[in-house]
Motif scaffolding. Structure first.
Motif, mmCIF file in Angstrom:
data_model
loop_
_atom_site.group_PDB
_atom_site.id
_atom_site.type_symbol
_atom_site.label_atom_id
_atom_site.label_comp_id
_atom_site.label_asym_id
_atom_site.label_seq_id
_atom_site.Cartn_x
_atom_site.Cartn_y
_atom_site.Cartn_z
ATOM 1 N N GLU A 157 109.894 38.572 30.457
ATOM 2 C CA GLU A 157 109.627 39.952 29.403
ATOM 3 C C GLU A 157 107.784 39.534 29.556
ATOM 4 O OE1 GLU A 157 108.716 38.661 25.157
ATOM 5 O OE2 GLU A 157 109.688 37.596 25.888
ATOM 6 N N LEU A 158 107.289 38.363 30.475
ATOM 7 C CA LEU A 158 106.067 38.503 30.815
ATOM 8 C C LEU A 158 105.411 39.354 31.933
ATOM 9 C CD1 LEU A 158 105.585 34.466 30.777
ATOM 10 C CD2 LEU A 158 104.072 36.216 28.985
ATOM 11 N N THR A 159 106.463 39.797 33.025
ATOM 12 C CA THR A 159 105.824 40.198 33.839
ATOM 13 C C THR A 159 106.024 41.313 34.218
ATOM 14 O OG1 THR A 159 107.344 38.553 35.467
ATOM 15 C CG2 THR A 159 106.860 41.320 36.979
ATOM 16 N N GLN A 160 106.631 42.008 32.606
ATOM 17 C CA GLN A 160 107.076 43.289 32.358
ATOM 18 C C GLN A 160 105.618 43.719 31.653
ATOM 19 O OE1 GLN A 160 109.046 45.791 32.898
ATOM 20 N NE2 GLN A 160 108.917 47.058 31.660
ATOM 21 N N LYS A 161 105.378 42.427 30.584
ATOM 22 C CA LYS A 161 103.654 42.828 29.572
ATOM 23 C C LYS A 161 103.188 42.837 31.177
ATOM 24 C CE LYS A 161 104.828 40.312 25.540
ATOM 25 N NZ LYS A 161 104.701 39.503 24.526
ATOM 26 N N LEU A 162 102.900 42.336 31.770
ATOM 27 C CA LEU A 162 101.936 42.624 33.226
ATOM 28 C C LEU A 162 101.852 43.793 33.467
ATOM 29 C CD1 LEU A 162 99.224 40.814 34.403
ATOM 30 C CD2 LEU A 162 101.305 39.876 36.188
ATOM 31 N N PHE A 163 102.909 44.623 34.338
ATOM 32 C CA PHE A 163 103.321 45.308 34.775
ATOM 33 C C PHE A 163 102.834 46.619 33.216
ATOM 34 C CE2 PHE A 163 105.573 49.288 34.929
ATOM 35 C CZ PHE A 163 105.067 49.866 37.150
ATOM 36 N N LYS A 164 102.744 46.363 32.144
ATOM 37 C CA LYS A 164 102.334 47.727 31.802
ATOM 38 C C LYS A 164 100.961 47.808 31.399
ATOM 39 C CE LYS A 164 106.753 47.685 28.527
ATOM 40 N NZ LYS A 164 107.423 47.611 27.548
ATOM 41 N N SER A 165 100.426 46.216 31.709
ATOM 42 C CA SER A 165 98.293 45.914 31.189
ATOM 43 C C SER A 165 98.516 46.562 32.321
ATOM 44 C CB SER A 165 98.808 44.684 30.778
ATOM 45 O OG SER A 165 98.820 44.179 32.084
ATOM 46 N N ALA A 184 88.608 51.032 31.408
ATOM 47 C CA ALA A 184 88.233 50.050 32.476
ATOM 48 C C ALA A 184 88.313 48.791 32.222
ATOM 49 C CB ALA A 184 87.535 49.923 33.936
ATOM 50 N N ASN A 185 87.308 48.444 31.080
ATOM 51 C CA ASN A 185 87.127 47.252 30.510
ATOM 52 C C ASN A 185 87.789 46.972 29.709
ATOM 53 O OD1 ASN A 185 84.960 44.728 30.213
ATOM 54 N ND2 ASN A 185 83.576 46.453 28.320
ATOM 55 N N LYS A 186 88.295 47.038 28.600
ATOM 56 C CA LYS A 186 89.520 47.227 27.933
ATOM 57 C C LYS A 186 90.897 46.664 28.727
ATOM 58 C CE LYS A 186 91.729 49.650 24.238
ATOM 59 N NZ LYS A 186 92.450 50.397 23.714
ATOM 60 N N PHE A 187 91.628 47.810 29.955
ATOM 61 C CA PHE A 187 92.256 47.265 30.613
ATOM 62 C C PHE A 187 92.254 46.158 30.678
ATOM 63 C CE2 PHE A 187 93.128 51.977 30.614
ATOM 64 C CZ PHE A 187 93.486 52.174 29.464
ATOM 65 N N GLN A 188 91.552 45.518 31.627
ATOM 66 C CA GLN A 188 90.980 44.111 32.592
ATOM 67 C C GLN A 188 90.796 43.538 31.404
ATOM 68 O OE1 GLN A 188 91.220 43.912 35.229
ATOM 69 N NE2 GLN A 188 91.138 45.938 36.394
ATOM 70 N N GLU A 189 90.452 43.537 30.996
ATOM 71 C CA GLU A 189 90.835 41.738 29.599
ATOM 72 C C GLU A 189 91.975 41.560 29.489
ATOM 73 O OE1 GLU A 189 88.623 38.709 27.729
ATOM 74 O OE2 GLU A 189 88.007 40.458 28.575
ATOM 75 N N LYS A 190 92.549 42.506 28.402
ATOM 76 C CA LYS A 190 94.160 42.599 28.133
ATOM 77 C C LYS A 190 95.715 42.635 29.462
ATOM 78 C CE LYS A 190 97.982 45.019 26.236
ATOM 79 N NZ LYS A 190 99.046 46.462 25.794
ATOM 80 N N THR A 191 94.809 42.794 30.746
ATOM 81 C CA THR A 191 95.917 42.083 31.679
ATOM 82 C C THR A 191 94.957 41.335 32.331
ATOM 83 O OG1 THR A 191 95.614 44.141 32.894
ATOM 84 C CG2 THR A 191 95.728 41.922 34.473
ATOM 85 N N LYS A 192 93.807 40.611 32.294
ATOM 86 C CA LYS A 192 93.017 39.174 32.602
ATOM 87 C C LYS A 192 93.983 37.703 31.599
ATOM 88 C CE LYS A 192 89.634 38.945 35.588
ATOM 89 N NZ LYS A 192 90.186 37.871 36.688
ATOM 90 N N THR A 193 93.775 38.204 30.395
ATOM 91 C CA THR A 193 94.426 37.429 29.223
ATOM 92 C C THR A 193 96.029 37.240 29.387
ATOM 93 O OG1 THR A 193 93.271 38.128 27.527
ATOM 94 C CG2 THR A 193 95.196 36.844 26.687
ATOM 95 N N ILE A 194 96.558 38.457 30.102
ATOM 96 C CA ILE A 194 98.557 38.472 30.132
ATOM 97 C C ILE A 194 98.836 37.486 31.258
ATOM 98 C CG2 ILE A 194 100.855 39.264 30.895
ATOM 99 C CD1 ILE A 194 98.998 41.728 28.887
ATOM 100 N N ARG A 195 97.932 37.841 32.415
ATOM 101 C CA ARG A 195 98.348 36.610 33.748
ATOM 102 C C ARG A 195 98.262 35.663 33.040
ATOM 103 N NH1 ARG A 195 94.838 40.286 37.022
ATOM 104 N NH2 ARG A 195 96.718 40.811 38.190
ATOM 105 N N THR A 196 97.051 35.298 32.900
ATOM 106 C CA THR A 196 96.723 34.183 32.508
ATOM 107 C C THR A 196 97.913 32.942 31.957
ATOM 108 O OG1 THR A 196 94.983 33.940 32.678
ATOM 109 C CG2 THR A 196 95.311 31.923 31.447
ATOM 110 N N LYS A 197 98.606 33.855 31.062
ATOM 111 C CA LYS A 197 99.519 32.961 30.501
ATOM 112 C C LYS A 197 100.850 33.582 31.352
ATOM 113 C CE LYS A 197 98.954 35.040 25.815
ATOM 114 N NZ LYS A 197 99.386 36.193 24.364
ATOM 115 N N LEU A 198 100.772 33.874 32.018
ATOM 116 C CA LEU A 198 102.642 34.376 32.958
ATOM 117 C C LEU A 198 102.057 33.073 34.308
ATOM 118 C CD1 LEU A 198 104.483 35.138 34.743
ATOM 119 C CD2 LEU A 198 102.817 37.070 35.885
ATOM 120 N N ASN A 199 100.252 32.844 34.674
ATOM 121 C CA ASN A 199 100.467 31.625 35.618
ATOM 122 C C ASN A 199 100.127 30.369 34.816
ATOM 123 O OD1 ASN A 199 99.591 33.324 38.050
ATOM 124 N ND2 ASN A 199 97.647 33.555 37.257
ATOM 125 N N SER A 200 99.946 29.930 33.820
ATOM 126 C CA SER A 200 100.736 28.777 32.608
ATOM 127 C C SER A 200 101.943 29.220 33.060
ATOM 128 C CB SER A 200 99.934 29.386 31.616
ATOM 129 O OG SER A 200 98.763 29.072 31.630
#
Length: 582
Positions: free
Chosen positions: A229-237, A186-202
């Motif tokens: 592309e960013l949404t797909q990455k977020l979904f996959k994460s 969970a720790n590993k997945f959350q870190e990746k998800t947070k990074t992608i979500r920040t990119k998407l929101n920006s």
């Protein structure tokens, strides 16, 4: 988990430790009630129903039932108080954290904002803060109670039958092992998800602010593809984390029922000589289920804690960058500035590598009007940024009234300087608020500033005049109208130094002439700095400084520079020819 993360989390929780302990104690009382209730049912089953007895001494099933109901009512009242209290603690903690983060954003220097996207800061102030709020409300108070409850239930079970307890609790090591593995994932997945979500929101924030440019160049399809592309990455994460988090409760439910089966099996076949009454079997099964409830809560909250810890790290990574904070309290306070500005051998670079200004020296005397001229990138706007101390120079000195600006209070320094940019910002507030900007300025003074800025006809055309509310970023006004508001704003604040950075570029020629009269009146007694590409607007200034590649190559008034027949003369001739051709 890294110790630094725990230190940051503790820093957040520490102010509320006493309150959390009180709430945890109240929650523990609710837990004790959960221990007593099965025991009351056990008494009824073994001492009354199994023997066909409905009264025994002063106790009856009715009295035991009344005690049971009383415990339920009191437990719910205490639980309500504890839940309300922890929600209030959580809200207070988040209120404090959000204010602290907003304070940092407002007090951080321009270099910090240059390197940090606005969308990223928006995510920190909203999503990340809410993740931490969820941890406060759902985890912090309950985790202490849950740990104590687990210990209490196990202690009671061991006191009744150590053998049956060992059989029933044999599944606990499997729970701990699975929880440990799940937490690491969970720790590993959350870190990746947070990074992608920040990119998407920006990206989304940037797309909304730049929607006109997107339409002008017809790049909606390209932006949509980038969004997809960013949404797909977020979904996959998110997907692996969702699977991981849903597996855990399912696994816990299976183990819980395995534990119940072990209890029934051991008591039915008298394993290890275990022989129990029906009431005790019921109590054991109930306690086992109640042990699983806090374990389930702890395990289910792993995701919440992981999200919150990632958010805590993201927020404190900003808050701990003390080097970007401007000190607005220290330094000399100047009641009045005469307006002398001096650059002494100033070297400046935005990245400490590529020099924008190279050994620049000049003097602007009080009340003098000076224009900076040069090609784009020559360092004109950089000089105005340095006068406002938006950036710190690497070498040399900048003096105002013979005082190094590093020794002047930053807030006080900027109060004496009025700057009008080519693209001024307008808040979604009233005209009055946009001009006063939280300072106390009378309506009479505001009206006078509006007259000076030649914005009176524009304001009079508005239904509510000074109470007219602008749309977000001033989208209800043209570029020229926003410029007029910016002039009125500066005139109302009466700074000692005026800086106009291509400030009349978006204003029609007639209005520019009217504003120029106001500027001439004000600049006759105040130091004025002009940056203009339209050389016709700076012909009458006292001094023109010509920049090229970060160096001063010429200096003098308009006539003197034309006589020198150098760089400025060529620029002016080129400008004059463009007007003739037009």
């Amino acid at each position: 988990m890294k110790s630094k993360t725990l230190q940051r989390a503790w820093k957040l929780v520490k102010p509320y430790k006493k309150s959390i302990l009180v709430v945890s104690f109240l929650s523990l009382l609710v837990g004790i009630a959960e221990i007593v209730k099965p025991y009351l049912v056990k008494i009824v089953m073994d001492d009354y129903l199994s023997q066909g007895i409905y009264e025994k001494g002063i106790l009856t099933i009715g009295i035991i039932g009344a005690i049971y109901i009383g415990i339920v009512i009191i437990g719910n009242i205490i639980d309500f108080i504890a839940t309300t209290a922890i929600n209030m603690i959580g809200e207070d903690a988040i209120y404090s954290l959000r204010n602290k983060l907003y304070h940092y954003v407002q007090h951080a220097s321009i270099p910090f904002h240059d390197k940090t996207p606005a969308g990223k800061l928006f995510v920190r102030l909203t999503n990340d803060v809410e993740d931490i709020a969820t941890m406060f409300k759902d985890v912090i108070a309950t985790v202490i109670k849950d740990i104590l409850l687990i210990i209490a239930f196990i202690t009671v079970m061991l006191s009744i039958s150590s053998k049956l307890s060992i059989i029933a609790l044999a599944i606990v090591p499997f729970i701990l092992l699975f929880s440990f593995v799940s937490t690491k994932l969970a720790n590993k997945f959350q870190e990746k998800t947070k990074t992608i979500r920040t990119k998407l929101n920006s990206f989304l924030a940037e797309s909304i602010y730049g929607v006109k440019l997107i339409k002008i160049f017809n790049i909606q399809r390209e932006k949509q593809e980038e969004n997809n592309e960013l949404t797909q990455k977020l979904f996959k994460s998110i997907l692996p984390n969702a699977v991981n988090n849903n597996l855990l409760p399912a696994f816990m439910t299976i183990l819980e029922n395995v534990g119940i089966c072990l209890i029934v099996w051991a008591c039915t076949y008298h394993i290890f000589g275990i022989e129990m009454q029906v009431g005790i079997i019921y109590m054991f099964i109930t306690y086992l289920k109640q042990i699983f409830e806090p374990i389930n809560r702890i395990v289910e909250n792993v995701e919440t804690v992981q999200e919150a810890f990632v958010s805590i790290n993201k927020i404190y990574e900003i808050l701990e960058q003390k080097q970007y904070l401007e000190n607005l309290e220290e330094g000399k306070i100047l009641e009045k500035i005469q307006g002398k500005i001096e650059f002494k051998n100033v070297w400046f670079s935005y990245d400490n590598e590529n020099w924008i200004l190279k050994d620049v020296s000049f003097v602007i005397n009080p009340g003098q009007s000076v224009a900076f001229v040069g090609k784009t990138g020559s360092g004109k706007t950089t000089i105005t940024n340095l006068i406002n101390r938006f950036y710190e120079i690497q070498k040399g000195e900048i003096l105002i009234d013979d005082i190094n600006i590093k020794d002047i209070n930053i807030r006080n320094l900027r109060q004496h300087i009025g700057i009008i940019l080519q693209d001024p910002f307008v808040f979604a507030r009233t005209i009055r608020e946009n001009i006063a900007l939280n300072h106390f300025i009378t309506d009479e003074k505001i009206e006078e500033a509006i007259q000076l800025a030649s914005a009176d006809s524009m304001i009079d055309a508005m239904p509510n005049r000074l109470d007219e509310i602008a749309k977000e970023q001033g989208s209800s006004y043209s570029a020229g109208e926003k410029q007029l508001l910016a002039f009125a704003r500066v005139f109302a604040h009466e700074p000692d130094i005026f800086i106009l950075d291509e400030a009349t570029a978006n204003i029609d020629t007639q209005t520019e002439k009217l504003i120029q009269k106001s500027i001439d009146i004000l600049s006759s007694s105040k130091t004025s700095i002009f940056i203009a590409h339209r050389l016709s607007t700076i012909i009458n200034v006292d001094k023109i400084i010509v920049l090229q590649n970060g160096k001063i190559i010429e200096e003098g008034n308009h006539e003197e520079l034309l006589t020198q027949n150098g760089h400025y003369a060529r620029l002016y001739q080129s400008y004059y020819n463009s007007l003739t051709l037009a």
